[in-house]
Design a protein around this motif. Structure first.
Motif, mmCIF file in Angstrom:
data_model
loop_
_atom_site.group_PDB
_atom_site.id
_atom_site.type_symbol
_atom_site.label_atom_id
_atom_site.label_comp_id
_atom_site.label_asym_id
_atom_site.label_seq_id
_atom_site.Cartn_x
_atom_site.Cartn_y
_atom_site.Cartn_z
ATOM 1 N N GLU A 26 0.961 -0.904 -0.205
ATOM 2 C CA GLU A 26 -0.117 -0.199 0.115
ATOM 3 C C GLU A 26 0.999 1.435 0.096
ATOM 4 O O GLU A 26 1.831 1.380 -0.221
ATOM 5 C CB GLU A 26 -0.965 -0.047 0.972
ATOM 6 N N GLN A 27 0.201 2.232 -0.075
ATOM 7 C CA GLN A 27 1.056 3.670 0.150
ATOM 8 C C GLN A 27 1.524 4.012 1.100
ATOM 9 O O GLN A 27 0.654 3.439 2.588
ATOM 10 C CB GLN A 27 -0.584 4.727 -0.645
ATOM 11 N N GLY A 28 3.342 3.915 0.995
ATOM 12 C CA GLY A 28 3.209 4.610 2.493
ATOM 13 C C GLY A 28 3.894 3.222 2.586
ATOM 14 O O GLY A 28 4.926 3.369 3.826
ATOM 15 N N ASP A 29 3.501 2.036 2.521
ATOM 16 C CA ASP A 29 4.820 1.038 2.711
ATOM 17 C C ASP A 29 6.659 1.367 2.691
ATOM 18 O O ASP A 29 6.511 1.521 1.802
ATOM 19 C CB ASP A 29 4.432 -0.688 2.043
ATOM 20 N N TYR A 30 7.381 0.478 3.763
ATOM 21 C CA TYR A 30 8.699 -0.140 3.756
ATOM 22 C C TYR A 30 8.545 -1.241 2.852
ATOM 23 O O TYR A 30 8.750 -2.136 4.783
ATOM 24 C CB TYR A 30 9.477 1.311 4.460
ATOM 25 N N LEU A 31 9.515 -2.035 2.038
ATOM 26 C CA LEU A 31 9.395 -3.367 2.202
ATOM 27 C C LEU A 31 10.860 -4.122 2.586
ATOM 28 O O LEU A 31 11.759 -2.861 0.818
ATOM 29 C CB LEU A 31 8.540 -3.842 0.907
ATOM 30 N N CYS A 32 11.380 -4.560 2.634
ATOM 31 C CA CYS A 32 12.639 -5.269 2.613
ATOM 32 C C CYS A 32 12.392 -6.107 2.710
ATOM 33 O O CYS A 32 12.180 -7.150 2.661
ATOM 34 C CB CYS A 32 13.297 -4.998 4.238
ATOM 35 N N ILE A 33 13.426 -6.718 1.183
ATOM 36 C CA ILE A 33 13.954 -7.691 0.837
ATOM 37 C C ILE A 33 15.434 -8.530 0.607
ATOM 38 O O ILE A 33 16.360 -7.990 0.539
ATOM 39 C CB ILE A 33 13.601 -7.783 -1.524
ATOM 40 N N LEU A 34 14.637 -9.392 1.685
ATOM 41 C CA LEU A 34 16.332 -10.352 2.079
ATOM 42 C C LEU A 34 16.328 -11.361 1.024
ATOM 43 O O LEU A 34 15.309 -12.002 0.652
ATOM 44 C CB LEU A 34 15.900 -10.800 3.739
ATOM 45 N N LYS A 41 16.194 -11.985 -5.786
ATOM 46 C CA LYS A 41 16.267 -10.452 -5.418
ATOM 47 C C LYS A 41 16.323 -9.662 -6.958
ATOM 48 O O LYS A 41 15.125 -8.954 -6.767
ATOM 49 C CB LYS A 41 16.825 -10.270 -4.585
ATOM 50 N N SER A 42 17.362 -9.506 -7.231
ATOM 51 C CA SER A 42 17.449 -8.587 -8.129
ATOM 52 C C SER A 42 16.358 -8.955 -9.793
ATOM 53 O O SER A 42 16.306 -7.777 -10.042
ATOM 54 C CB SER A 42 18.641 -8.772 -9.217
ATOM 55 N N THR A 43 16.060 -10.340 -10.053
ATOM 56 C CA THR A 43 15.578 -10.992 -11.392
ATOM 57 C C THR A 43 13.910 -10.070 -10.537
ATOM 58 O O THR A 43 12.983 -9.652 -11.525
ATOM 59 C CB THR A 43 15.416 -11.916 -11.543
ATOM 60 N N LEU A 44 13.189 -10.155 -10.045
ATOM 61 C CA LEU A 44 12.333 -9.667 -8.888
ATOM 62 C C LEU A 44 12.232 -8.235 -9.422
ATOM 63 O O LEU A 44 11.599 -7.083 -9.842
ATOM 64 C CB LEU A 44 12.309 -9.630 -7.616
ATOM 65 N N MET A 45 12.950 -7.677 -8.620
ATOM 66 C CA MET A 45 12.941 -6.118 -8.710
ATOM 67 C C MET A 45 12.820 -6.100 -11.057
ATOM 68 O O MET A 45 12.512 -4.701 -11.372
ATOM 69 C CB MET A 45 14.423 -5.620 -8.626
ATOM 70 N N LYS A 46 13.618 -6.313 -11.082
ATOM 71 C CA LYS A 46 13.252 -6.416 -12.760
ATOM 72 C C LYS A 46 11.855 -6.589 -13.466
ATOM 73 O O LYS A 46 11.352 -5.752 -14.434
ATOM 74 C CB LYS A 46 14.454 -7.622 -13.287
ATOM 75 N N ALA A 47 11.368 -7.070 -12.624
ATOM 76 C CA ALA A 47 10.418 -7.291 -12.853
ATOM 77 C C ALA A 47 9.324 -6.456 -13.197
ATOM 78 O O ALA A 47 8.270 -6.014 -13.267
ATOM 79 C CB ALA A 47 10.140 -8.969 -12.303
ATOM 80 N N ILE A 48 9.277 -5.837 -11.334
ATOM 81 C CA ILE A 48 8.351 -4.600 -11.100
ATOM 82 C C ILE A 48 9.175 -3.477 -12.018
ATOM 83 O O ILE A 48 7.828 -3.237 -12.020
ATOM 84 C CB ILE A 48 9.497 -4.481 -9.752
ATOM 85 N N LEU A 49 10.438 -3.705 -12.369
ATOM 86 C CA LEU A 49 10.539 -2.356 -13.160
ATOM 87 C C LEU A 49 9.887 -3.003 -14.749
ATOM 88 O O LEU A 49 10.193 -1.191 -16.078
ATOM 89 C CB LEU A 49 11.963 -1.817 -13.141
#
Length: 238
Positions: A26-34, A41-49
């Motif tokens: 939701e707006q204002g969340d702070y998610l840390c991916i460990l 992790k980096s593959t997920l970032m590419k998908a989000i982008l």
């Protein structure tokens, strides 16, 4: 809702790296991916982008979040740290995806870039060459560039890698300040302490079913305790 990940599997050449991811921000969340290296992790970032399509499932952005409205601070290579451009030029490059075919940045874009440089306390050296800056200053420049792309969602890939403890603390505080101003944060990290101090949600990706919940639940979970012990041992060089 800012972003929803619904039963997503990601991989290369038909081979999954991470499977059945589910989370909602939701707006204002702070998610840390460990997670350990190679866990996706980096593959997920590419998908989000939008740079990689899921093998399965869906990544859904909120209705008011476009693909070119996501700010991204990637990990730097040695070559990138030596980039021969001014601070101002690099910050302005955050508008490239929105500029389209226009040959020049407009007045409003320059005004926003100036505001973000001031916001991150790098305005005094806006004319300096990027490669002459310290590691911490360079990260502030890249963060200012990411802010030129968005006022909604920031993706940060190991934003404190290679920084000394004092500069690391300053960077974390800066990111938290942006989050308090309403920007949703997704940060890839190996730092469970940072997750415990700053994030409100944690996603742990691994070859086992992932964990997604509040940071409080994560720190009490078996995988959270195990990973915290592993990370501490690795930092101590045991």
């Amino acid at each position: 809702m800012v972003l929803s990940c619904e039963d997503v599997s990601l991989g290369y050449e038909g081979k999954p790296v991470v499977e059945h991811l589910n989370f909602r921000l939701e707006q204002g969340d702070y998610l840390c991916i460990l997670g350990e290296n190679g866990s996706g992790k980096s593959t997920l970032m590419k998908a989000i982008l939008g740079l990689k399509s899921p093998m399965q499932g869906m990544l859904v952005r909120g209705e008011d979040l476009k693909a070119n409205e996501i700010g991204y601070l990637p990990q730097q290579t040695v070559t990138q740290r030596d980039f021969p451009a001014s601070v101002q030029e690099i910050v302005l490059s955050g508008f490239l995806s929105k500029r389209g075919m226009r040959p020049f940045y407009n007045k409003e874009e320059r005004k926003i870039a100036q505001k973000n440089m001031k916001r991150l306390e790098i305005e005094p050296f806006m004319k300096k060459c990027y490669r002459d800056l310290s590691g911490g200053q360079q990260q502030r420049v890249l963060l200012a560039r990411a802010l030129c792309a968005t006022s909604k969602l920031l993706l940060l890939d190991e934003p404190v890698a290679g920084l000394d403890p004092r500069v690391t603390a300053e960077m974390y505080e800066l990111i938290q300040k942006l989050n308090r101003e309403g920007i949703t944060i997704i940060m890839v990290s190996h730092d469970t302490q940072a997750a415990a101090q700053y994030a409100n949600k944690v996603l742990h990706v691994s070859d086992k079913p992932e964990f997604f919940d509040s940071k409080e639940a994560y720190l009490k979970s078996a995988i959270g305790r195990q990973y915290a012990d592993y990370a501490t041992t690795r930092e101590e060089g045991v």
